[in-house]
Design a protein around this motif. Structure first.
Motif, PDB file in Angstrom:
ATOM      1  N   GLU A 144      -3.292  13.073   1.326  1.00  0.00           N
ATOM      2  CA  GLU A 144      -3.389  12.031   1.788  1.00  0.00           C
ATOM      3  C   GLU A 144      -3.994  11.001   1.005  1.00  0.00           C
ATOM      4  O   GLU A 144      -3.752  10.104   0.537  1.00  0.00           O
ATOM      5  CB  GLU A 144      -4.129  12.005   3.378  1.00  0.00           C
ATOM      6  N   GLY A 145      -5.222  11.515   0.321  1.00  0.00           N
ATOM      7  CA  GLY A 145      -6.114  10.682  -0.751  1.00  0.00           C
ATOM      8  C   GLY A 145      -6.393   9.319  -0.161  1.00  0.00           C
ATOM      9  O   GLY A 145      -6.584   9.212   0.990  1.00  0.00           O
ATOM     10  N   GLU A 146      -5.901   8.337  -1.125  1.00  0.00           N
ATOM     11  CA  GLU A 146      -6.602   7.218  -1.032  1.00  0.00           C
ATOM     12  C   GLU A 146      -5.164   6.289  -0.483  1.00  0.00           C
ATOM     13  O   GLU A 146      -4.838   5.321  -1.073  1.00  0.00           O
ATOM     14  CB  GLU A 146      -7.269   6.268  -2.198  1.00  0.00           C
TER      15      GLU A 146
ATOM     16  N   THR B  77       0.572   3.774   1.831  1.00  0.00           N
ATOM     17  CA  THR B  77       0.796   4.293   3.547  1.00  0.00           C
ATOM     18  C   THR B  77       2.169   3.243   4.025  1.00  0.00           C
ATOM     19  O   THR B  77       2.623   3.846   4.688  1.00  0.00           O
ATOM     20  CB  THR B  77      -0.693   3.813   4.052  1.00  0.00           C
TER      21      THR B  77
ATOM     22  N   SER C 104      -4.565   4.686   1.975  1.00  0.00           N
ATOM     23  CA  SER C 104      -4.702   3.093   2.597  1.00  0.00           C
ATOM     24  C   SER C 104      -4.921   2.200   1.549  1.00  0.00           C
ATOM     25  O   SER C 104      -4.956   1.023   2.027  1.00  0.00           O
ATOM     26  CB  SER C 104      -5.282   3.219   4.011  1.00  0.00           C
ATOM     27  N   GLU C 105      -5.610   2.544   0.504  1.00  0.00           N
ATOM     28  CA  GLU C 105      -6.179   1.465  -0.464  1.00  0.00           C
ATOM     29  C   GLU C 105      -5.477   1.445  -1.588  1.00  0.00           C
ATOM     30  O   GLU C 105      -5.410   0.406  -2.195  1.00  0.00           O
ATOM     31  CB  GLU C 105      -7.522   2.408  -0.867  1.00  0.00           C
ATOM     32  N   ARG C 106      -4.760   2.525  -1.946  1.00  0.00           N
ATOM     33  CA  ARG C 106      -3.852   2.488  -3.254  1.00  0.00           C
ATOM     34  C   ARG C 106      -2.717   1.361  -3.128  1.00  0.00           C
ATOM     35  O   ARG C 106      -1.792   1.531  -2.194  1.00  0.00           O
ATOM     36  CB  ARG C 106      -3.443   3.769  -3.853  1.00  0.00           C
TER      37      ARG C 106
ATOM     38  N   GLY D  81      -8.431  11.302  -5.215  1.00  0.00           N
ATOM     39  CA  GLY D  81      -7.835  10.122  -4.111  1.00  0.00           C
ATOM     40  C   GLY D  81      -6.242   9.993  -4.380  1.00  0.00           C
ATOM     41  O   GLY D  81      -5.695   9.300  -3.685  1.00  0.00           O
TER      42      GLY D  81
ATOM     43  N   LYS E  52      -5.794   5.528 -12.345  1.00  0.00           N
ATOM     44  CA  LYS E  52      -5.551   5.391 -10.897  1.00  0.00           C
ATOM     45  C   LYS E  52      -3.891   5.186 -10.594  1.00  0.00           C
ATOM     46  O   LYS E  52      -3.534   3.925  -9.970  1.00  0.00           O
ATOM     47  CB  LYS E  52      -6.187   4.408 -10.177  1.00  0.00           C
TER      48      LYS E  52
ATOM     49  N   ARG F  22       0.713  -1.054  -0.134  1.00  0.00           N
ATOM     50  CA  ARG F  22       0.050  -0.210  -0.077  1.00  0.00           C
ATOM     51  C   ARG F  22       0.902   1.195   0.189  1.00  0.00           C
ATOM     52  O   ARG F  22       1.958   1.027   0.494  1.00  0.00           O
ATOM     53  CB  ARG F  22      -0.911  -0.221   1.275  1.00  0.00           C
TER      54      ARG F  22
END
Length: 712
Positions: free
Chosen positions: A245-247, A232, A249-251, A325, A298, A230
């Protein structure tokens, strides 16, 4: 009867935790009682808190692992020549904490320069616990001759080929990217996989040692998807400052590009999952990346070096890209120093990365020899509760068997496109995407997926006229003419429903964009209810940590009467049976038994009586309060003679308000995966999605739709 399997590493960096996770998952999927025990904790450098393997199994499997002994304590016992006492303590802890009549997975120690005693201690622990031995090895770049010699040596250490305790070997990280020195490329920039070498895999299967009695129990291919961190995780590793911060933890990051070229020479690197590293004062590159994000690509994240923050005007210009994001990170080190830090990034899966852990467990479990896993479960007690892992395994395995064609009207929706790709790749269904092919393929490219031949794309304009006559025949009595029918078929959900009605597909899944009403209304008008059903209702499959519960009806009927509630109970029980759950149905109310009165509780009481009379073969009881139905101690106190109280796994709520509120409260409070709503009572399967559905939710809904189609 119990089985004990000890995983012994052959060398270092064999991915022992990965194999443990996969074996635990494979056994879980059989619904078998299970123990996990890593006798000695072996923390990696930088690890804090719980031992990694134990923590992952505890948090991501339906198992309560036995607590390992701390490494410092073990080393102190060995240095004091107290190994025998240590082994006695290990046996004592195992006997006290293990579930009886179960399969036990035991994870050994890895021999390193800091832990040279590991090989000897593994041998002694395996003997003390009377465990069968399974070796875990990585072939690397070694010749088959060298690999065979290495295995022969370790087999001799554990008693040779005649030993009944030496069972077999699992090869991990097959076809991984190794450098010229035979070391696995550990830097984040090397996560693109080489081509799969089937000849290499076949050569491993044909090693001479496997002709002497040792069994090959699995070859686990290395996969880039399983090591993609990730954003993060990288941010924490670099101690980066977040500009957006955007996404984060997801990207996930699937490639790394250092942006030092002219824009026209690097546009090909602006792809999904890319970590783009640039000096913070390269405004031209920054703006180009943001433009790609605005176009729907993305990107993984932007990493700015040198401590340079982009100009305020540039940040304002790119504000809409930030809203997509896109994570933006800043470090003070220069690009060279940053590259060195990225090279040192630890790609072991973090304990809190649930999505990646799930993928690793599934991939590894599927790579193990199925006949061997089945042999472990013979004569071992099965769980009374169906675990989430066993339920997901049933879904995917059964869906593969039935091989149904499922239409997805929201063909251009990104999550749906990714889910269709996954279903085709895993053989869960033959997905049909409705939409413009150019647009669908553009979305797929932006999401970083390749649509195989197993995904069918259907243009609405090319097939719409084929269903006009059928729609008029079905709805002509309601005033639907040919002109009106053509207008109605401009809606892809209606078009997909007609495909299902005419038998051109086996099921339909929609709702990632459309409302529940938009998904269900065409089905009620065109598909209609099944011959033996008085109404259409719904269930959710609630994947709790230790079992799967069925909730009905939480989506369709606002205030069913007693007869309708009884029908919902029977439908929900039959749905549970269809998916491998032995139903124990609780009719939920605010009162248990005869302790309360009022029209609402009387309705539940009457519905229970009707359902029991209609289906005396089913375990149905009520009225029961939720705690009396779900908690054994409360059930014994409030309804001591009930065959369902305290053991219910199908919960039928008295009205939509109660059901929908309860399911959402349980889901959100405990962060559960909920599959559904699955519609029941239709002639052909149509299923609705939550508009907040994740890709995995869509995948599992497609799978259960395929299974429903096979049952119709």
């Amino acid at each position: 009867m119990s089985r004990r399997i000890m995983l012994i590493p052959v060398g270092t960096s064999v991915g022992l935790t990965t194999v443990s996770m996969g074996l635990v998952r494979a056994i879980e999927e059989q619904g078998i009682k299970l123990n996990f025990f890593k006798p000695v904790a072996q923390p990696r450098r930088g690890d804090n808190g719980e031992e990694r393997s134990t923590a992952i199994i505890a948090h991501h499997a339906s198992v309560s692992p036995i607590t390992p002994f701390e490494l410092d304590y073990v080393e102190r016992m060995i240095s004091n020549d107290s190994t025998d006492e240590l082994l006695e303590e290990i046996i004592e802890r195992f006997e006290e904490k293990s579930v009886q009549d179960a399969v036990t997975v035991i994870e050994g120690l890895v021999t390193t320069r800091h832990h040279p005693y590991a090989e000897r201690l593994n041998l002694e622990i395996s003997r003390a616990l009377d465990a069968d031995i399974v070796f875990v090895a990585v072939p690397g770049n070694d010749s088959t001759t060298d690999i065979n010699h290495r295995l022969e040596i370790v087999v001799d250490t554990y008693g040779g080929h005649k030993s009944q305790k030496v069972v077999g070997c699992i090869f991990n990280k097959v076809n991984a990217p190794f450098d010229e020195h035979g070391r696995l490329r550990a830097d984040i920039g090397a996560i693109e996989a080489p081509e799969h070498d089937e000849a290499r895999t076949q050569a491993l299967r044909e090693l001479p040692i496997f002709k002497k009695g040792l069994s090959l129990l699995g070859t686990i291919d290395w996969s880039a998807d399983l090591v993609s961190p990730r954003a993060t995780d990288v941010a924490k590793h670099l101690n980066a400052t977040l500009l957006n911060e955007g996404e984060l933890s997801e990207r996930r990051l699937s490639s790394v590009t250092f942006c030092a070229r002219e824009i026209h020479n690097m546009t090909h690197t602006l792809k999904p999952g890319a970590l783009l590293v640039m000096s913070g004062d390269r405004g031209d590159v920054f703006v180009s990346c943001c433009l790609a994000a605005l176009n729907g690509t993305k990107l993984g994240a932007l990493l700015l070096t040198g401590g340079y923050q982009p100009d305020e005007n540039i940040m304002a210009l790119c504000s809409q890209a930030m809203e997509t994001g896109l994570p933006v990170m800043l470090v003070n080190s220069n690009t060279w120093q940053t590259a060195q830090s990225l090279h040192a990034f630890n790609q072991e899966v973090p304990v809190d990365d649930s999505q990646r852990i799930e993928k690793v467990m599934v991939h590894t479990a599927e790579s193990l020899d199925a006949s061997w896993v089945n042999s472990l479960t013979q004569k071992v007690s099965r769980q009374k509760k169906l675990s989430p892992s066993a339920f997901r395994f049933y879904l995917t395995n059964r869906a593969r068997q039935v091989n149904k064609r499922v239409v997805l009207p929201e063909g251009c929706e990104p999550r749906t496109v990714v889910a269709a790709s996954i279903c085709a790749k895993r053989g869960l269904a033959r997905p049909v995407l409705i939409g413009d092919e150019t647009e669908i393929r553009r979305v797929a490219e932006q999401q970083g997926v390749v649509l195989s031949d197993g995904v069918e794309i259907v243009s609405p304009s090319e097939i719409k006229d084929d269903y006009v006559e059928g729609l008029v025949a079905l709805r002509g009595h309601k005033g639907v003419t040919e002109v009106v029918a053509k207008e109605l078929l401009d809606d892809n959900v209606t078009l997909g429903t007609m495909m299902l009605q005419q038998g051109d597909v086996d099921g339909l899944v929609s709702g990632a964009v459309n409302t529940t009403a938009n998904t269900i209304r065409p089905a009620l008008q065109l598909i209609k209810t099944a011959e033996n059903a008085s109404l259409v209702s719904s269930v959710f499959f609630m994947l709790l940590p230790d079992q799967v519960l069925v909730y009905g009806d939480c989506a369709i009927n606002p205030d069913p009467n007693a007869q309708q509630l009884a029908d919902i109970a029977i439908q929900s029980a039959e749905s549970a049976q269809m998916f491998g759950i032995e139903p124990r149905v609780a009719m939920i109310s605010y009162s248990t038994g005869s302790s309360g009165a009022g029209s609402d509780v009387e309705k539940v009481r009457e519905a229970t009586k009707i359902a029991q009379e209609l289906r005396p073969d089913l375990l149905i009881d009520g009225p029961l309060q939720y705690d009396a139905a779900a908690i054994e101690s409360v059930g014994k106190s409030k309804a001591p003679n009930s065959p369902v109280a305290g053991k219910a796994n199908v919960f039928v709520f008295p009205d939509l308000n109660t059901g929908n509120t309860t399911y959402k409260a349980v889901q959100r409070s405990f962060d559960l995966v909920c599959i559904g709503p699955m519609l029941q009572g239709m002639r052909k399967p149509v299923n609705d999605l939550s508009r907040g559905a994740l890709v995995d939710d869509i995948v599992f809904t497609i799978a259960l739709t395929a299974i429903q189609a096979a049952g119709n």
